[in-house]
Scaffold this motif. Structure first.
Motif, PDB file in Angstrom:
ATOM      1  N   ALA A 296     -32.614  -5.020 -32.743  1.00  0.00           N
ATOM      2  CA  ALA A 296     -33.410  -5.644 -33.814  1.00  0.00           C
ATOM      3  C   ALA A 296     -33.602  -7.082 -33.725  1.00  0.00           C
ATOM      4  O   ALA A 296     -34.989  -7.390 -33.875  1.00  0.00           O
ATOM      5  N   LEU A 297     -32.495  -7.741 -33.299  1.00  0.00           N
ATOM      6  CA  LEU A 297     -32.634  -9.123 -33.049  1.00  0.00           C
ATOM      7  C   LEU A 297     -33.463  -9.306 -31.802  1.00  0.00           C
ATOM      8  O   LEU A 297     -34.308 -10.311 -31.913  1.00  0.00           O
ATOM      9  N   LYS A 298     -33.239  -8.718 -30.730  1.00  0.00           N
ATOM     10  CA  LYS A 298     -34.151  -8.978 -29.749  1.00  0.00           C
ATOM     11  C   LYS A 298     -35.664  -8.766 -29.848  1.00  0.00           C
ATOM     12  O   LYS A 298     -36.646  -9.434 -29.499  1.00  0.00           O
ATOM     13  N   ARG A 299     -35.987  -7.638 -30.784  1.00  0.00           N
ATOM     14  CA  ARG A 299     -37.481  -7.252 -31.136  1.00  0.00           C
ATOM     15  C   ARG A 299     -38.057  -8.504 -31.889  1.00  0.00           C
ATOM     16  O   ARG A 299     -39.154  -9.212 -31.559  1.00  0.00           O
ATOM     17  N   LEU A 300     -37.176  -9.079 -32.826  1.00  0.00           N
ATOM     18  CA  LEU A 300     -37.645 -10.135 -33.694  1.00  0.00           C
ATOM     19  C   LEU A 300     -38.060 -11.170 -32.833  1.00  0.00           C
ATOM     20  O   LEU A 300     -38.705 -12.035 -33.071  1.00  0.00           O
ATOM     21  N   LEU A 301     -36.916 -11.673 -31.971  1.00  0.00           N
ATOM     22  CA  LEU A 301     -37.081 -12.899 -31.212  1.00  0.00           C
ATOM     23  C   LEU A 301     -37.922 -12.814 -29.820  1.00  0.00           C
ATOM     24  O   LEU A 301     -38.025 -13.932 -29.192  1.00  0.00           O
ATOM     25  N   GLY A 303     -40.928 -12.971 -28.969  1.00  0.00           N
ATOM     26  CA  GLY A 303     -42.279 -13.543 -29.009  1.00  0.00           C
ATOM     27  C   GLY A 303     -41.909 -15.035 -28.901  1.00  0.00           C
ATOM     28  O   GLY A 303     -42.752 -15.860 -28.802  1.00  0.00           O
ATOM     29  N   ASP A 304     -40.744 -15.336 -28.987  1.00  0.00           N
ATOM     30  CA  ASP A 304     -40.270 -16.665 -29.151  1.00  0.00           C
ATOM     31  C   ASP A 304     -39.757 -17.218 -27.657  1.00  0.00           C
ATOM     32  O   ASP A 304     -39.397 -18.319 -27.484  1.00  0.00           O
ATOM     33  N   HIS A 305     -39.958 -16.522 -26.571  1.00  0.00           N
ATOM     34  CA  HIS A 305     -39.836 -16.858 -25.067  1.00  0.00           C
ATOM     35  C   HIS A 305     -38.196 -17.367 -25.223  1.00  0.00           C
ATOM     36  O   HIS A 305     -38.204 -18.353 -24.190  1.00  0.00           O
ATOM     37  N   TYR A 306     -37.262 -16.805 -25.572  1.00  0.00           N
ATOM     38  CA  TYR A 306     -36.068 -17.124 -25.307  1.00  0.00           C
ATOM     39  C   TYR A 306     -35.520 -16.441 -24.058  1.00  0.00           C
ATOM     40  O   TYR A 306     -36.027 -15.423 -23.941  1.00  0.00           O
ATOM     41  N   GLN A 307     -34.445 -16.720 -23.172  1.00  0.00           N
ATOM     42  CA  GLN A 307     -33.861 -15.847 -22.328  1.00  0.00           C
ATOM     43  C   GLN A 307     -32.678 -15.439 -23.050  1.00  0.00           C
ATOM     44  O   GLN A 307     -31.603 -16.178 -23.177  1.00  0.00           O
ATOM     45  N   ILE A 308     -32.743 -14.085 -23.415  1.00  0.00           N
ATOM     46  CA  ILE A 308     -31.671 -13.416 -24.246  1.00  0.00           C
ATOM     47  C   ILE A 308     -30.626 -12.836 -23.308  1.00  0.00           C
ATOM     48  O   ILE A 308     -30.818 -12.032 -22.807  1.00  0.00           O
ATOM     49  N   TYR A 309     -29.389 -13.063 -23.645  1.00  0.00           N
ATOM     50  CA  TYR A 309     -28.225 -12.267 -23.255  1.00  0.00           C
ATOM     51  C   TYR A 309     -27.570 -11.605 -24.398  1.00  0.00           C
ATOM     52  O   TYR A 309     -27.453 -12.210 -25.604  1.00  0.00           O
ATOM     53  N   GLU A 388     -38.360 -14.428 -40.907  1.00  0.00           N
ATOM     54  CA  GLU A 388     -39.075 -15.956 -40.736  1.00  0.00           C
ATOM     55  C   GLU A 388     -38.093 -16.884 -40.540  1.00  0.00           C
ATOM     56  O   GLU A 388     -37.852 -17.710 -40.225  1.00  0.00           O
ATOM     57  N   GLN A 389     -36.930 -16.801 -42.040  1.00  0.00           N
ATOM     58  CA  GLN A 389     -36.035 -17.717 -42.121  1.00  0.00           C
ATOM     59  C   GLN A 389     -35.123 -17.796 -40.739  1.00  0.00           C
ATOM     60  O   GLN A 389     -34.628 -18.681 -40.257  1.00  0.00           O
ATOM     61  N   LEU A 390     -34.777 -16.469 -40.317  1.00  0.00           N
ATOM     62  CA  LEU A 390     -33.819 -16.497 -39.313  1.00  0.00           C
ATOM     63  C   LEU A 390     -34.270 -16.960 -37.830  1.00  0.00           C
ATOM     64  O   LEU A 390     -33.879 -17.744 -37.295  1.00  0.00           O
ATOM     65  N   ARG A 391     -35.644 -16.837 -37.736  1.00  0.00           N
ATOM     66  CA  ARG A 391     -36.347 -17.312 -36.624  1.00  0.00           C
ATOM     67  C   ARG A 391     -36.319 -18.973 -36.456  1.00  0.00           C
ATOM     68  O   ARG A 391     -36.241 -19.396 -35.689  1.00  0.00           O
ATOM     69  N   GLY A 392     -36.497 -19.322 -38.038  1.00  0.00           N
ATOM     70  CA  GLY A 392     -36.729 -20.832 -38.372  1.00  0.00           C
ATOM     71  C   GLY A 392     -35.232 -21.355 -37.771  1.00  0.00           C
ATOM     72  O   GLY A 392     -35.210 -22.720 -37.229  1.00  0.00           O
ATOM     73  N   HIS A 393     -34.033 -20.605 -38.528  1.00  0.00           N
ATOM     74  CA  HIS A 393     -32.649 -21.373 -38.325  1.00  0.00           C
ATOM     75  C   HIS A 393     -32.362 -21.296 -36.724  1.00  0.00           C
ATOM     76  O   HIS A 393     -31.961 -22.282 -36.166  1.00  0.00           O
ATOM     77  N   ILE A 394     -32.865 -20.296 -35.902  1.00  0.00           N
ATOM     78  CA  ILE A 394     -32.502 -20.440 -34.512  1.00  0.00           C
ATOM     79  C   ILE A 394     -33.315 -21.490 -33.830  1.00  0.00           C
ATOM     80  O   ILE A 394     -33.059 -22.041 -32.876  1.00  0.00           O
ATOM     81  N   ALA A 395     -34.624 -21.442 -34.198  1.00  0.00           N
ATOM     82  CA  ALA A 395     -35.669 -22.408 -33.569  1.00  0.00           C
ATOM     83  C   ALA A 395     -34.856 -24.018 -33.970  1.00  0.00           C
ATOM     84  O   ALA A 395     -34.938 -24.705 -32.969  1.00  0.00           O
ATOM     85  N   GLU A 396     -34.564 -24.190 -35.065  1.00  0.00           N
ATOM     86  CA  GLU A 396     -33.853 -25.340 -35.369  1.00  0.00           C
ATOM     87  C   GLU A 396     -32.678 -25.683 -34.418  1.00  0.00           C
ATOM     88  O   GLU A 396     -32.454 -26.913 -34.083  1.00  0.00           O
ATOM     89  N   ALA A 397     -31.937 -24.839 -34.476  1.00  0.00           N
ATOM     90  CA  ALA A 397     -30.708 -24.896 -33.573  1.00  0.00           C
ATOM     91  C   ALA A 397     -30.920 -25.306 -31.968  1.00  0.00           C
ATOM     92  O   ALA A 397     -30.391 -25.898 -31.433  1.00  0.00           O
ATOM     93  N   PHE A 398     -32.152 -24.543 -31.555  1.00  0.00           N
ATOM     94  CA  PHE A 398     -32.543 -24.974 -30.151  1.00  0.00           C
ATOM     95  C   PHE A 398     -33.024 -26.317 -29.987  1.00  0.00           C
ATOM     96  O   PHE A 398     -32.844 -27.152 -29.315  1.00  0.00           O
TER      97      PHE A 398
END
Length: 547
Positions: A296-301, A303-309, A388-398
């Motif tokens: 679920a997290l991979k689907r959510l993220l 579109g944010d163009h992360y390299q996910i492991y 959206e909040q989770l995406r925002g928190h992860i984007a802020e971390a980056f």
């Protein structure tokens, strides 16, 4: 890209007598070989130099490495050194004629060669013979050679620099060179010994030693080369800590000249992510023991163009961190085998610059609080999450991570600029020292010349380019003693008998009467064979001339 590494044989080592006799034949029958190992620049990724490594194609033992025979080759050191120099220059000329004008070669200098007062002249003559500029050749000198040279060390090194050669201090850290002595040595580069590089990515002491050498060398205006680099982790550490060049099997093994020529034609280069100023993609690690949560997290993220492991528990997550750098970690708390807080503590040790987030539906307050207070956790988020909040928190971390990375890159750029400035200052200091040595030599020569002229029975007078008397020897002072002190006087006024009625300086040869004697006056303009200015006037009696 990497050639197959050489495999040394398992035969017993050569004895001294065997080695001496065999090398005499090897030199006579062309059994020696040169192989070249590239040095690659960590800023551009390009091959910038080659180290020439001597090998012996033994008729019975096969290819022998240098350490298999050079220690027993004392009687042939000079001959082997001369062979290496000439073969390296011949290969370098060939590569340059083939369109590689900036390629450089380094050769190892044995202590006995370094101590030989004629070695510098031999190198210069060989370079002239092969039409190679001196800065294309680097001499690698060990601390052992410096120690054996003792008080002669500065003079020997200065002689090499006067000829325009590049100097590298080899195997730094294994000998006795102190920081104070290193400051006065005119080396262009330092090589960190492979013993410090082997565990540099895992040993705190080796890492600290390597950082100290790099910082010290850059402060002194020297470049730093790390030898024996065999893994990407070692290369990445050196990249991040401002090392200039690497050498080792990670990039390329030693190769014969023909194989190297073909290899260079492929334009080999270091991977972009290992360059000093590289900006990596955004790398995210998701750790959760529930596969559906990870999916679920991979689907959510996506579109944010992360390299996910991904990892299913703490130990798997640590395995990922051991082989792959990540920027942001999102971990569950309650996982089998290792709690998320414990995993993030260990993650902090492996990847201290990463941003660590806990995302959990289970709260074991004390464990999480301790991890937050220790700095192991950047943020604690709860399940279920708002997309959206989770995406925002992860984007802020980056963004936090990238801000730190930008500061680090700026720091690297400043250090690079400071290093270049220090190198320029060092070159200026060396040039100034050479000018001072030249001035000292010129003063000695001038004093000798003045002493010779002073004791000549022939009267000699020196004029500066303004016609003032700058020198007068004993014979001239005695001849014109009735004129009083002449130094600093205007020659035409002080010695009218030597000049025309208009006071113009004499030219060529003429006859003048001084007292009761006729003298042939010769004027010799200076500067045709030196930087001197003015003229010398000599007087010879006509009687002596006729006699």
């Amino acid at each position: 890209m990497n050639p197959v590494p050489e495999q040394p044989g398992a035969q017993p080592p050569l004895t001294g007598p065997q080695c001496e006799a065999g090398l005499a034949l090897a030199l006579a029958h062309d059994q020696l070989q040169l192989q070249y190992q590239p040095l690659v620049d960590l800023q551009s990724g390009a091959v910038v130099s080659l180290e020439a490594l001597v090998r012996w194609q033994h008729p019975e033992r096969g290819l022998l490495m240098a350490h298999d025979f050079l220690p027993q080759a004392a009687a042939h050191t000079a001959a082997i050194g001369d062979w290496v120099l000439r073969r390296a220059c011949a290969d370098l000329r060939s590569w340059r004629q083939a369109g590689r004008p900036h390629l450089k070669v380094a050769i190892n200098v044995d202590a006995s060669q370094f101590l030989d007062p004629g070695f510098g002249a031999e190198v210069a003559a060989t370079l002239d013979e092969y039409a190679i500029s001196p800065d294309a050749l680097s001499l690698e000198i060990t601390e052992t050679a410096l120690t054996r040279a003792g008080a002669r060390c500065d003079q020997l090194l200065a002689g090499f620099k006067q000829r325009g050669l590049c100097l590298t201090l080899d195997d730094f850290g294994t000998g006795h060179a102190s920081l104070s002595s290193l400051k006065r040595y005119p080396f262009d580069a330092i090589k960190i010994d492979r013993h410090f590089i082997r565990d540099v990515a895992t040993s705190g002491s080796d890492a600290a030693m390597s950082r100290s050498i790099i910082d010290m060398a850059h402060h002194l205006g020297m470049k730093v080369v790390a030898e024996g680099v065999e893994t990407e982790a070692q290369c990445d550490f050196l990249r991040r800590n401002m090392c200039d060049q690497i050498q080792g099997y990670f990039f390329a093994a030693p190769m014969a000249a023909a194989a190297l020529q073909q290899w260079l034609a492929e334009a080999p280069a270091l991977a972009p992510h290992l360059l000093r100023m590289h900006r990596p993609p955004r790398r995210l690690l998701l750790v959760d023991d529930e596969p559906n949560i990870v999916a679920a997290l991979k689907r959510l993220l996506r579109g944010d163009h992360y390299q996910i492991y991904t990892a299913n528990d703490g130990p798997q997550g640590l395995e990922v961190l051991a082989r792959q750098q990540v920027d942001v970690i999102v971990s569950d708390q309650r996982m089998p085998g290792m709690l998320g807080a414990d995993f993030l503590r260990k993650a902090r040790e492996l990847a201290p610059e990463s941003i660590r987030i806990m995302l959990s539906g289970y709260t074991e307050l004390q464990s999480v609080t301790d991890a937050v207070n220790e700095g192991a956790i950047y943020k604690f988020l709860t399940k279920p999450w708002d997309d959206e909040q989770l995406r925002g928190h992860i984007a802020e971390a980056f963004r936090v991570k990238e801000s730190a990375d930008d500061n680090q890159r700026l720091h690297l750029e400043v250090r690079t600029a400071n290093q270049e400035l220090a190198a320029a200052n060092r070159r200026m200091e060396q040039l100034l020292q050479e000018k001072q040595r030249q001035i000292s030599r010129d003063e000695i020569s001038l004093n000798v010349a003045r002493e010779v002229l002073q004791h000549l029975p022939l009267p000699v007078i020196g004029l500066d380019d303004a016609g003032m008397i700058a020198f007068i020897n004993g014979a001239a002072a005695a001849l014109f003693q009735q004129h009083g002190g002449l130094l600093g006087s205007e020659a035409g006024s002080a010695l009218p008998e030597l000049f025309g009625a208009d006071g113009a300086p004499p030219s060529g040869r003429h006859v003048a009467r001084v007292g009761q004697q006729d003298y042939a006056v010769h004027c010799h303009p200076m500067g045709s064979a030196s930087t001197s200015r003015g003229s010398l006037i000599t007087l010879s009696s006509q009687e002596a001339s006729h006699a």
